[in-house]
Design an enzyme around this catalytic site. Structure first.
Site, PDB file in Angstrom:
ATOM      1  N   SER A 196      97.657 -28.493 111.077  1.00 19.02           N
ATOM      2  CA  SER A 196      98.639 -28.607 109.809  1.00 19.02           C
ATOM      3  C   SER A 196     100.290 -28.808 110.371  1.00 19.02           C
ATOM      4  CB  SER A 196      98.282 -27.856 108.711  1.00 19.02           C
ATOM      5  OG  SER A 196      97.341 -27.214 108.073  1.00 19.02           O
ATOM      6  N   THR A 228     108.477 -20.270 123.598  1.00 15.75           N
ATOM      7  CA  THR A 228     107.719 -20.932 123.963  1.00 15.75           C
ATOM      8  C   THR A 228     106.813 -21.278 124.731  1.00 15.75           C
ATOM      9  OG1 THR A 228     109.056 -20.886 126.020  1.00 15.75           O
ATOM     10  CG2 THR A 228     110.655 -22.374 124.802  1.00 15.75           C
ATOM     11  N   LYS A 229     106.105 -19.921 124.561  1.00 12.53           N
ATOM     12  CA  LYS A 229     105.037 -19.884 125.623  1.00 12.53           C
ATOM     13  C   LYS A 229     103.557 -20.805 124.867  1.00 12.53           C
ATOM     14  CE  LYS A 229     104.023 -16.960 128.690  1.00 12.53           C
ATOM     15  NZ  LYS A 229     105.232 -16.723 129.620  1.00 12.53           N
ATOM     16  N   CYS A 263      93.140 -45.533  84.766  1.00 17.67           N
ATOM     17  CA  CYS A 263      91.237 -45.315  85.545  1.00 17.67           C
ATOM     18  C   CYS A 263      90.812 -44.950  84.328  1.00 17.67           C
ATOM     19  CB  CYS A 263      91.212 -45.097  86.286  1.00 17.67           C
ATOM     20  SG  CYS A 263      89.690 -45.070  87.275  1.00 17.67           S
ATOM     21  N   HIS A 312      93.744 -47.860  90.542  1.00 15.56           N
ATOM     22  CA  HIS A 312      94.769 -46.879  90.881  1.00 15.56           C
ATOM     23  C   HIS A 312      95.848 -47.658  91.185  1.00 15.56           C
ATOM     24  CE1 HIS A 312      92.087 -43.548  90.354  1.00 15.56           C
ATOM     25  NE2 HIS A 312      91.102 -43.636  90.564  1.00 15.56           N
ATOM     26  N   GLU A 321      98.707 -46.233  91.966  1.00 12.72           N
ATOM     27  CA  GLU A 321      99.597 -45.769  93.048  1.00 12.72           C
ATOM     28  C   GLU A 321      98.913 -45.792  94.682  1.00 12.72           C
ATOM     29  OE1 GLU A 321      97.289 -44.508  91.052  1.00 12.72           O
ATOM     30  OE2 GLU A 321      96.018 -42.838  91.685  1.00 12.72           O
TER      31      GLU A 321
HETATM   32  N1  GLN Z   1      85.554 -41.103  85.589  1.00  9.29           N
HETATM   33  C1  GLN Z   1      85.205 -42.695  85.179  1.00  9.29           C
HETATM   34  C2  GLN Z   1      84.608 -43.101  85.437  1.00  9.29           C
HETATM   35  O1  GLN Z   1      84.032 -43.269  86.219  1.00  9.29           O
HETATM   36  C3  GLN Z   1      87.114 -42.587  85.837  1.00  9.29           C
HETATM   37  C4  GLN Z   1      87.847 -42.881  87.552  1.00  9.29           C
HETATM   38  C5  GLN Z   1      88.463 -42.374  87.519  1.00  9.29           C
HETATM   39  O2  GLN Z   1      89.250 -41.455  86.877  1.00  9.29           O
HETATM   40  N2  GLN Z   1      88.991 -42.690  88.457  1.00  9.29           N
HETATM   41  O3  GLN Z   1      84.913 -44.664  85.299  1.00  9.29           O
END
Ligand code: GLN
Length: 524
Positions: free
Chosen positions: A14, A186-187, A374, A498, A500
């Site tokens: 990480s 630094t080791k 969605c 989506h 995003e």
């Molecule tokens: N559960 C819903 C579906 O399968 C929406 C999925 C989601 O929001 N990515 O259609």
């Protein structure tokens, strides 16, 4: 042939290898070089899509419908790289390929071994054509991990195959600060670099994660023990926002180190896109509050791309965005009194759905800007059917048996690109003119990424339309509703996809930009 930068990490996990890789890539881009990114994860899962989001954060979806971990999102956002299933490769997938080849008889009965069969397979993925000047390759895990050994061996061989001048090894380590003695140690870095060397890899640049900048004598010491010029030892200090990394690297002349290694001409970079973000972060701007009605808030990074997209849209609108997490399972309209917009993100399963439906209702009735993603579109449709069309049992077949499945599994659509039963990856969508969606996108043909099973049933379109909910985007064959919006509302839009996943820190995403703009207007 592209030149390669391999990013490895040691001492602890990480350390932010993905961000470091993206930072190096950004500096190259700022000088006009094109950059692609790849990630190799030594673990044995065959693909990350089936890994628990409770361990790995959000499932990120590439254009070609590969479910991967959120690091790929960093690369797409930071670098604008277009990644596919071939750019996220796990150890499991490598072994799967090799063992399947063995079963098919491809090795003609030869003894199948880690070297050369597994290492060659890894090198094949590394060397896949990229059309870019550079490929940054992150090697997941920590130097010394057993699973990772064969990956280190493969990049060692790769450097030897293509020439050491075409490959740069960047290694991330940690220099802890000891409060008592007031010293930076630094080791661990020395030991990590030595461990890398045991695998035949000499680091060309070190990014040392430290709580403060390394002093010249500390860089000298690390350089001396680790076999590299002190100027190639960089301080990786914590920043409060990852988009400050390229500027932090620029200030430490990281491009010059890279240029020196590859023999590139010295060049000044255009860092304006990062300066803009840095100025935005420090600016005293109004703040809009978005209520995010979700249910995965305990999982770190479960809404990573979504948070990013809201942040990007804030930059575009010159406002700060405060995300108020509203637990869908405990939803009450009170929670929305101080929000300027309501966002219902994606989700699976019945848990929390009632709260999300309530949230959509609240936004619709109170003229609060609403964006549904969605599941956030599906609940908006269910809510409208119940409370405007008066169909009390309207529901999705995902949640209950119902006589009016406004959301259902549509068996007749194209299943060509479907992993399992999910509709995954980028699909085209046609936008109807004269709609909010048309104004937002400014174009009639868009492509957005999907990850869902259920769809709105288009058979009820006219009933919805007559009552004020219109389908403003649909699949080119006209069968699948992709965007809905409510007329006579300041801003109510929801997509089956989506958005995003395609938001950029440099330009945002049209739908998020418009949503934050509407929230800002409401804010006054
Ligand atoms: N559960 C819903 C579906 O399968 C929406 C999925 C989601 O929001 N990515 O259609």
């Amino acid at each position: 042939m592209a030149k390669y930068i391999f990013i490895t990490g040691g001492v602890v996990s990480s350390l932010g290898k993905g961000v470091a890789a993206a930072g190096c890539g950004a500096l190259l881009q700022s000088r006009g070089y094109s950059v692609h990114a790849r990630k190799f994860d030594p673990y044995l899962n065959i693909d990350p899509g089936t890994m628990s989001p409770f361990q790995h954060g959000e499932v990120y979806v590439t254009r070609d419908g590969y479910e991967t971990d959120l690091d790929l999102g960093y690369y797409e956002r930071f670098l604008g790289a277009k990644l596919s299933r071939h750019d996220s490769v796990s150890g499991g997938r490598i072994y799967w390929d090799v063992l399947n080849a063995e079963r098919r008889g491809d090795y003609l009965g030869a003894t199948v071994q880690m070297i050369p069969h597994v290492s060659n397979k890894i090198k094949e993925y590394i060397a896949a054509p990229s059309d870019t000047d550079f490929v940054v390759c992150e090697i997941g895990g920590t130097v010394g991990d057993i699973e990772g050994k064969i990956f280190l061996e493969s990049i060692r061989q790769f450097a030897n195959d293509v020439g050491r001048k075409n490959v740069m090894f960047v290694h991330l380590t940690l220099a802890p600060y000891l409060e008592k003695s007031g010293e930076l140690k630094t080791k661990p870095t020395q030991m990590s670099v030595r461990q890398l060397l045991e695998n035949g890899i000499q680091a060309d640049m070190l990014v040392v994660r430290t709580p403060r900048m390394l002093m010249p004598d500390e860089r000298d010491k690390i350089g001396m023990f680790c076999n590299l010029p002190a100027k190639n030892v960089i301080s990786g200090i914590d920043v409060d926002n990852i988009y400050k990394i390229p500027l932090a690297y620029e200030a430490q002349h990281v491009f010059d180190i890279i240029a020196n290694h590859f023999g590139l001409p010295q060049a000044r970079g255009d860092m304006t896109r990062f300066e803009r973000i840095e100025n935005y972060l420090g600016a005293d701007l109004p703040t809009v509050t978005i209520g995010m009605v979700g249910k995965y808030f305990d999982v770190p990074d479960a809404y990573k791309s979504l948070n990013e997209a809201l942040f990007h849209a804030g930059i575009q609108n010159n406002v700060h965005v405060n995300i108020k997490k509203i637990d869908a399972e405990k939803f009450s309209p009170d929670a929305c009194h101080d929000v300027d917009g309501i966002l219902v993100p994606g989700g699976f399963g019945v848990r929390g759905v009632d709260g999300k439906i309530e949230a959509a209702k609240y936004a619709r009735e109170n003229n609060v800007p609403y964006m549904g993603i969605c599941l956030g579109m599906q609940v908006a449709v269910i809510e409208f059917a119940r409370n405007v069309l008066g169909i009390q049992d309207a529901n999705s077949t995902e949640f209950a048996k119902t006589c009016t499945p406004v959301i259902d599994i549509m068996h007749d659509h194209d299943t060509e690109n479907m992993g399992g039963t999910l509709r995954l990856g980028a699909y085209p969508c046609d936008i109807a003119s004269g709609t909010l969606a048309a104004t937002i996108y400014g174009t009639e043909k868009i492509s957005e990424r999907h990850r869902h099973r259920y769809e709105m049933d288009i058979k009820m379109e006219s009933a919805f339309r007559d009552a004020g909910l219109i389908i403003s985007g649909r699949s080119p064959d006209g069968k699948l509703p992709e965007i809905v919006e409510i007329k006579n509302h300041p801003f109510f839009i929801a997509g089956q996809f989506h958005p995003e996943f395609q938001s950029s820190p440099y330009s945002g995403h049209p739908m998020f930009n418009a949503f934050i703009n509407a929230a800002y207007k409401k804010h006054g």
